[in-house]
Scaffold this motif. Sequence first.
Motif, PDB file in Angstrom:
ATOM      1  N   ASP A  80     -80.582 -28.850  23.342  1.00 33.80           N
ATOM      2  CA  ASP A  80     -79.681 -29.982  23.569  1.00 33.80           C
ATOM      3  C   ASP A  80     -80.499 -31.255  23.402  1.00 33.80           C
ATOM      4  O   ASP A  80     -81.738 -31.215  23.402  1.00 33.80           O
ATOM      5  CB  ASP A  80     -79.102 -29.916  24.991  1.00 33.80           C
ATOM      6  N   VAL A  81     -79.826 -32.370  23.254  1.00 35.13           N
ATOM      7  CA  VAL A  81     -80.510 -33.660  23.166  1.00 35.13           C
ATOM      8  C   VAL A  81     -79.662 -34.696  23.886  1.00 35.13           C
ATOM      9  O   VAL A  81     -78.437 -34.631  23.869  1.00 35.13           O
ATOM     10  CB  VAL A  81     -80.762 -34.067  21.692  1.00 35.13           C
ATOM     11  N   VAL A  82     -80.346 -35.607  24.557  1.00 33.16           N
ATOM     12  CA  VAL A  82     -79.680 -36.717  25.232  1.00 33.16           C
ATOM     13  C   VAL A  82     -80.213 -37.999  24.601  1.00 33.16           C
ATOM     14  O   VAL A  82     -81.424 -38.205  24.553  1.00 33.16           O
ATOM     15  CB  VAL A  82     -79.955 -36.680  26.754  1.00 33.16           C
ATOM     16  N   PHE A  83     -79.292 -38.816  24.077  1.00 28.20           N
ATOM     17  CA  PHE A  83     -79.654 -40.084  23.442  1.00 28.20           C
ATOM     18  C   PHE A  83     -78.445 -40.999  23.509  1.00 28.20           C
ATOM     19  O   PHE A  83     -77.440 -40.657  24.133  1.00 28.20           O
ATOM     20  CB  PHE A  83     -80.159 -39.857  22.005  1.00 28.20           C
ATOM     21  N   PHE A  84     -78.506 -42.160  22.867  1.00 24.41           N
ATOM     22  CA  PHE A  84     -77.474 -43.176  23.064  1.00 24.41           C
ATOM     23  C   PHE A  84     -76.083 -42.745  22.590  1.00 24.41           C
ATOM     24  O   PHE A  84     -75.085 -43.332  23.008  1.00 24.41           O
ATOM     25  CB  PHE A  84     -77.875 -44.508  22.416  1.00 24.41           C
ATOM     26  N   ASP A 106     -75.241 -31.059  27.829  1.00 26.52           N
ATOM     27  CA  ASP A 106     -74.059 -30.211  27.975  1.00 26.52           C
ATOM     28  C   ASP A 106     -73.957 -29.590  29.359  1.00 26.52           C
ATOM     29  O   ASP A 106     -72.861 -29.373  29.869  1.00 26.52           O
ATOM     30  CB  ASP A 106     -74.059 -29.118  26.901  1.00 26.52           C
ATOM     31  N   ASP A 107     -75.103 -29.308  29.995  1.00 22.07           N
ATOM     32  CA  ASP A 107     -75.084 -28.710  31.334  1.00 22.07           C
ATOM     33  C   ASP A 107     -75.049 -29.759  32.450  1.00 22.07           C
ATOM     34  O   ASP A 107     -74.929 -29.422  33.609  1.00 22.07           O
ATOM     35  CB  ASP A 107     -76.291 -27.794  31.525  1.00 22.07           C
ATOM     36  N   GLY A 108     -75.192 -31.037  32.106  1.00 19.98           N
ATOM     37  CA  GLY A 108     -75.121 -32.114  33.090  1.00 19.98           C
ATOM     38  C   GLY A 108     -76.420 -32.427  33.817  1.00 19.98           C
ATOM     39  O   GLY A 108     -76.458 -33.322  34.656  1.00 19.98           O
ATOM     40  N   SER A 109     -77.514 -31.749  33.489  1.00 13.78           N
ATOM     41  CA  SER A 109     -78.767 -31.956  34.220  1.00 13.78           C
ATOM     42  C   SER A 109     -79.561 -33.180  33.760  1.00 13.78           C
ATOM     43  O   SER A 109     -80.411 -33.669  34.490  1.00 13.78           O
ATOM     44  CB  SER A 109     -79.655 -30.708  34.113  1.00 13.78           C
ATOM     45  N   VAL A 110     -79.283 -33.667  32.557  1.00 13.71           N
ATOM     46  CA  VAL A 110     -80.015 -34.804  32.004  1.00 13.71           C
ATOM     47  C   VAL A 110     -79.000 -35.862  31.589  1.00 13.71           C
ATOM     48  O   VAL A 110     -78.005 -35.559  30.921  1.00 13.71           O
ATOM     49  CB  VAL A 110     -80.870 -34.388  30.779  1.00 13.71           C
ATOM     50  N   GLN A 111     -79.255 -37.118  32.011  1.00 12.36           N
ATOM     51  CA  GLN A 111     -78.308 -38.190  31.721  1.00 12.36           C
ATOM     52  C   GLN A 111     -79.026 -39.460  31.289  1.00 12.36           C
ATOM     53  O   GLN A 111     -79.965 -39.907  31.946  1.00 12.36           O
ATOM     54  CB  GLN A 111     -77.453 -38.476  32.952  1.00 12.36           C
ATOM     55  N   HIS A 112     -78.573 -40.031  30.182  1.00 11.82           N
ATOM     56  CA  HIS A 112     -79.064 -41.315  29.672  1.00 11.82           C
ATOM     57  C   HIS A 112     -78.203 -42.396  30.307  1.00 11.82           C
ATOM     58  O   HIS A 112     -76.985 -42.270  30.359  1.00 11.82           O
ATOM     59  CB  HIS A 112     -78.907 -41.328  28.144  1.00 11.82           C
ATOM     60  N   THR A 113     -78.815 -43.478  30.784  1.00 12.16           N
ATOM     61  CA  THR A 113     -78.042 -44.509  31.489  1.00 12.16           C
ATOM     62  C   THR A 113     -77.403 -45.536  30.561  1.00 12.16           C
ATOM     63  O   THR A 113     -76.674 -46.397  31.022  1.00 12.16           O
ATOM     64  CB  THR A 113     -78.922 -45.237  32.526  1.00 12.16           C
ATOM     65  N   GLY A 114     -77.673 -45.456  29.264  1.00 12.67           N
ATOM     66  CA  GLY A 114     -77.028 -46.357  28.312  1.00 12.67           C
ATOM     67  C   GLY A 114     -78.004 -47.051  27.391  1.00 12.67           C
ATOM     68  O   GLY A 114     -79.192 -47.151  27.672  1.00 12.67           O
ATOM     69  N   ASP A 115     -77.479 -47.520  26.281  1.00 11.57           N
ATOM     70  CA  ASP A 115     -78.269 -48.116  25.215  1.00 11.57           C
ATOM     71  C   ASP A 115     -78.547 -49.599  25.495  1.00 11.57           C
ATOM     72  O   ASP A 115     -77.649 -50.348  25.833  1.00 11.57           O
ATOM     73  CB  ASP A 115     -77.506 -47.973  23.895  1.00 11.57           C
ATOM     74  N   ASN A 116     -79.803 -49.997  25.352  1.00 13.89           N
ATOM     75  CA  ASN A 116     -80.195 -51.404  25.409  1.00 13.89           C
ATOM     76  C   ASN A 116     -80.654 -51.756  24.005  1.00 13.89           C
ATOM     77  O   ASN A 116     -81.592 -51.154  23.490  1.00 13.89           O
ATOM     78  CB  ASN A 116     -81.326 -51.606  26.418  1.00 13.89           C
ATOM     79  N   ARG A 117     -80.028 -52.727  23.384  1.00 17.48           N
ATOM     80  CA  ARG A 117     -80.311 -53.029  21.978  1.00 17.48           C
ATOM     81  C   ARG A 117     -81.280 -54.174  21.757  1.00 17.48           C
ATOM     82  O   ARG A 117     -81.570 -54.521  20.617  1.00 17.48           O
ATOM     83  CB  ARG A 117     -79.009 -53.318  21.252  1.00 17.48           C
ATOM     84  N   VAL A 118     -81.808 -54.777  22.826  1.00 16.97           N
ATOM     85  CA  VAL A 118     -82.681 -55.941  22.635  1.00 16.97           C
ATOM     86  C   VAL A 118     -83.963 -55.903  23.455  1.00 16.97           C
ATOM     87  O   VAL A 118     -84.834 -56.746  23.271  1.00 16.97           O
ATOM     88  CB  VAL A 118     -81.932 -57.262  22.937  1.00 16.97           C
ATOM     89  N   GLY A 119     -84.108 -54.976  24.377  1.00 17.55           N
ATOM     90  CA  GLY A 119     -85.295 -54.949  25.230  1.00 17.55           C
ATOM     91  C   GLY A 119     -85.186 -55.967  26.340  1.00 17.55           C
ATOM     92  O   GLY A 119     -84.151 -56.582  26.551  1.00 17.55           O
ATOM     93  N   GLY A 120     -86.281 -56.123  27.055  1.00 17.47           N
ATOM     94  CA  GLY A 120     -86.267 -57.018  28.205  1.00 17.47           C
ATOM     95  C   GLY A 120     -87.197 -58.191  28.032  1.00 17.47           C
ATOM     96  O   GLY A 120     -87.653 -58.499  26.941  1.00 17.47           O
ATOM     97  N   ALA A 121     -87.502 -58.799  29.136  1.00 17.24           N
ATOM     98  CA  ALA A 121     -88.378 -59.963  29.139  1.00 17.24           C
ATOM     99  C   ALA A 121     -89.826 -59.569  29.384  1.00 17.24           C
ATOM    100  O   ALA A 121     -90.685 -60.416  29.533  1.00 17.24           O
ATOM    101  CB  ALA A 121     -87.909 -60.944  30.217  1.00 17.24           C
ATOM    102  N   GLY A 122     -90.094 -58.269  29.433  1.00 18.32           N
ATOM    103  CA  GLY A 122     -91.459 -57.816  29.686  1.00 18.32           C
ATOM    104  C   GLY A 122     -91.843 -57.891  31.141  1.00 18.32           C
ATOM    105  O   GLY A 122     -93.010 -57.920  31.489  1.00 18.32           O
ATOM    106  N   ASP A 123     -90.838 -57.879  32.039  1.00 14.84           N
ATOM    107  CA  ASP A 123     -91.098 -58.018  33.467  1.00 14.84           C
ATOM    108  C   ASP A 123     -91.397 -56.691  34.149  1.00 14.84           C
ATOM    109  O   ASP A 123     -91.536 -56.629  35.358  1.00 14.84           O
ATOM    110  CB  ASP A 123     -89.917 -58.707  34.151  1.00 14.84           C
TER     111      ASP A 123
END
Length: 193
Positions: free
Chosen positions: A63-67, A73-90
Motif C-alpha cells: 500500500d502507499v499513503v501520499f497526497f 487501506d487498513d487505516g493504520s497510516v494516515q497523511h494529514t494533507g498536501d502542503n504545496r509551498v512549504g513553511g517559513a523554516g520555523d
Amino acid sequence: MTINLSKGQQVSLTKSGGGELGVVRMGLGWKSAPRKGFLARLTARDIDLDASAVLFAGQAPQDVVFFQHLTSDDGSVQHTGDNRVGGAGDGGDDESIVVDLRRVPTHVDQIIFTVNSFTGQTFEEVEAAFCRLVDESTGQELARYTLTGGGRHTAQIMAKVQRAGSGWQMTAIGASADGRTFQDLMPAVAQHL
C-alpha cells in the motif's frame, strides 16, 4: 530527548520509561532557499515537496499513503494533507504522516518514507528541510534527520520504520534520488529494503 540521526543510523522505537510506542508521526518541514539576484526573485516558484509512505511485506509493496491516497487501506497510516509551498523554516511540520504501529497489519514489516519535489526543483532550491519522528501520545520528538540540501536531486529516500523483534526501529536513510512522484522512486526504494 531528541536523537539527531545521521545517515544510516538506527534508533529503537520504545518509550523512555519502557514499553513500546503506539502512534508516531513522521513530520516533514522545508522552505524555499532565498533567491539571489533580481531576475531570480521575479521568476521564483513555490516548491511543492511531497511526503509519502510505502508499506512493504518483504520486498513487495502492499500500500502507499501520499497526497492522492491519504489513508492506507487498513487505516493504520494516515497523511494529514498536501502542503504545496512549504513553511517559513520555523521547524514546524509542513506535511505529516501518522502511523498507528499497533494497527499495522502483521504481514507489513517495513514502511519507507520518501520526499519528492513534485514541482521538479532540485534540493539546491530547498532550505531547512528535515524529517522527524514524534510520539503522538506525548508530543515528544524522538528523532530528527536533517535532509542535506544543495544537491541536484529532486527526491530523497528519508527513512524507514521496520519491525525489530516485538517492536519497531527507525533507520535514517537519507539517500538522494530523482523523481517527481513516489512511483518514480520505487527502484531507489527497493535498494533499502
